[in-house]
Write an enzyme that holds these catalytic residues in place. Sequence first.
Site, mmCIF file in Angstrom:
data_model
loop_
_atom_site.group_PDB
_atom_site.id
_atom_site.type_symbol
_atom_site.label_atom_id
_atom_site.label_comp_id
_atom_site.label_asym_id
_atom_site.label_seq_id
_atom_site.Cartn_x
_atom_site.Cartn_y
_atom_site.Cartn_z
ATOM 1 N N GLY A 210 1.545 9.333 1.183
ATOM 2 C CA GLY A 210 1.781 10.451 2.094
ATOM 3 C C GLY A 210 0.589 10.935 2.894
ATOM 4 C CB CYS A 324 -6.302 -0.522 5.064
ATOM 5 S SG CYS A 324 -5.289 -1.112 3.714
HETATM 6 N N1 SAM Z 1 0.964 5.310 4.891
HETATM 7 C C1 SAM Z 1 0.518 5.547 3.544
HETATM 8 C C2 SAM Z 1 -0.511 6.662 3.557
HETATM 9 O O1 SAM Z 1 -1.132 6.909 4.587
HETATM 10 O O2 SAM Z 1 -0.692 7.309 2.519
HETATM 11 C C3 SAM Z 1 0.003 4.276 2.880
HETATM 12 C C4 SAM Z 1 1.012 3.158 2.880
HETATM 13 S S1 SAM Z 1 0.495 1.670 2.120
HETATM 14 C C5 SAM Z 1 -0.582 0.986 3.299
HETATM 15 C C6 SAM Z 1 1.914 0.649 2.294
HETATM 16 C C7 SAM Z 1 3.155 1.134 1.587
HETATM 17 O O3 SAM Z 1 4.212 0.226 1.900
HETATM 18 C C8 SAM Z 1 3.083 1.179 0.070
HETATM 19 O O4 SAM Z 1 3.270 2.515 -0.356
HETATM 20 C C9 SAM Z 1 4.236 0.299 -0.391
HETATM 21 O O5 SAM Z 1 4.940 0.829 -1.509
HETATM 22 C C10 SAM Z 1 5.132 0.292 0.843
HETATM 23 N N2 SAM Z 1 6.049 -0.863 0.959
HETATM 24 C C11 SAM Z 1 5.814 -2.164 0.710
HETATM 25 N N3 SAM Z 1 6.918 -2.897 0.957
HETATM 26 C C12 SAM Z 1 7.881 -2.030 1.375
HETATM 27 C C13 SAM Z 1 9.237 -2.178 1.786
HETATM 28 N N4 SAM Z 1 9.828 -3.377 1.813
HETATM 29 N N5 SAM Z 1 9.920 -1.070 2.171
HETATM 30 C C14 SAM Z 1 9.325 0.155 2.131
HETATM 31 N N6 SAM Z 1 8.042 0.342 1.753
HETATM 32 C C15 SAM Z 1 7.329 -0.725 1.382
#
Ligand code: SAM
Length: 385
Positions: A210, A324
């Site tokens: 989040g 990232c």
């Molecule tokens: N945007 C967030 C933040 O700023 O705190 C960080 C997100 S992190 C880079 C990527 C996210 O993608 C992870 O929380 C992971 O659980 C989610 N994710 C991976 N595959 C996914 C999918 N098929 N559908 C939804 N979310 C997914």
Amino acid sequence: MGYEEAFPPELREYYAKLFGREAEEIMASLRTPVEKYYIRVNTLKTSRSKLMDILRKEGLKPKRSPYLKEGIYFEREGPNFDDDYEPGLPVVRANKFASESVYQGAMLYAPGVLQADKRIKPGDKVEIKDPRGLLVGIGIARMSAKEMILSTRGLAVEVTLPKFRLPSLSELESFKKGLFYAQSLPSMVASRVLEPSEEDLIVDMAAAPGGKTSHIAQLMGNRGEIIAMDKSRNRLRKMEEELERLGVKNVKLIRMDSRKLPELGIEADKILLDAPCTALGIRPKLWESRTPKDIEATARYQRHFINAAIKSLRKGGVLVYSTCTLSYEENEANVRYILEKGLKLEEQSVFIGSHGIGVEDVQRFYPNRHLTQGFFIARFRKVQA
Ligand code: SAM
């Protein structure tokens, strides 16, 4: 262990091809924590100057970000000893996760201990090493060797001299009150580049825990609507807690696979796709295990999210794509893929990184040049239906 051994040979070769002579500097930076550790002021609850005063009273030395008015940073302390320093003390070996924490100034708790010199008793001075033998910190044992191996909780070593030290923030009253969120500078830039406004319907496709969602919410003054989704139940649970702590109220959280976003029939004004990625830009890394094969597979995975995002964006809507990571395939190659789908790249309202590799209008953050995490941001407009 030098930083060369911290990266698989295939990845070192990959970096050398992509970055040329800069590859060495990039890898060396990735091994250390960020020089400036950023937090974001939660402007839903306070202002930067008020928070700076509070943090000073809490014993910290906050500094103003010259780039973003919601940004505050703290200087990293260290390195506190050289790479070849050998204190010759009894050794406690910690797992990778705990070692990475100690390396940045955290205490060592019993669940993170893998091995300990049998002679160690409470009060002894010890050195802490990672599983590959890198010295991450020095401290005072608070348990015997046997206890630290067998206990499932409790302080094993009070770390008095970590390799580096970043401020420890989560016990502060100001943190508990939700006055800030610890977030890297490039991550803040990503939400800024989306330019959210309170009239917008915004979708955050990979939202947990989040960080960017809550930033977008504060930029919207807690008005308008954000639909935030993620597939991980644990990360969403953490996100719910965070939104509560920060007082964010305009977010609808959905647990789903966001590749299925078009099934919701939404026509979003703006979409943030902070894609799951190989995370090659995250610092510090005691060692990296990903290889070019992971890069290829992840870039393909990301295209499913991209297709879903394009379908769910209204004509004239904005897509911000961020990662990232440092690879070409997950960044510029996916930008080219999006351009082939007819979207147009747009200028970014905050630009403090470098231009892309072979693509001008995107923003790359390099750990060695910008002293941040490695990061990538592109902003597009969907010009045709
Ligand atoms: N945007 C967030 C933040 O700023 O705190 C960080 C997100 S992190 C880079 C990527 C996210 O993608 C992870 O929380 C992971 O659980 C989610 N994710 C991976 N595959 C996914 C999918 N098929 N559908 C939804 N979310 C997914």
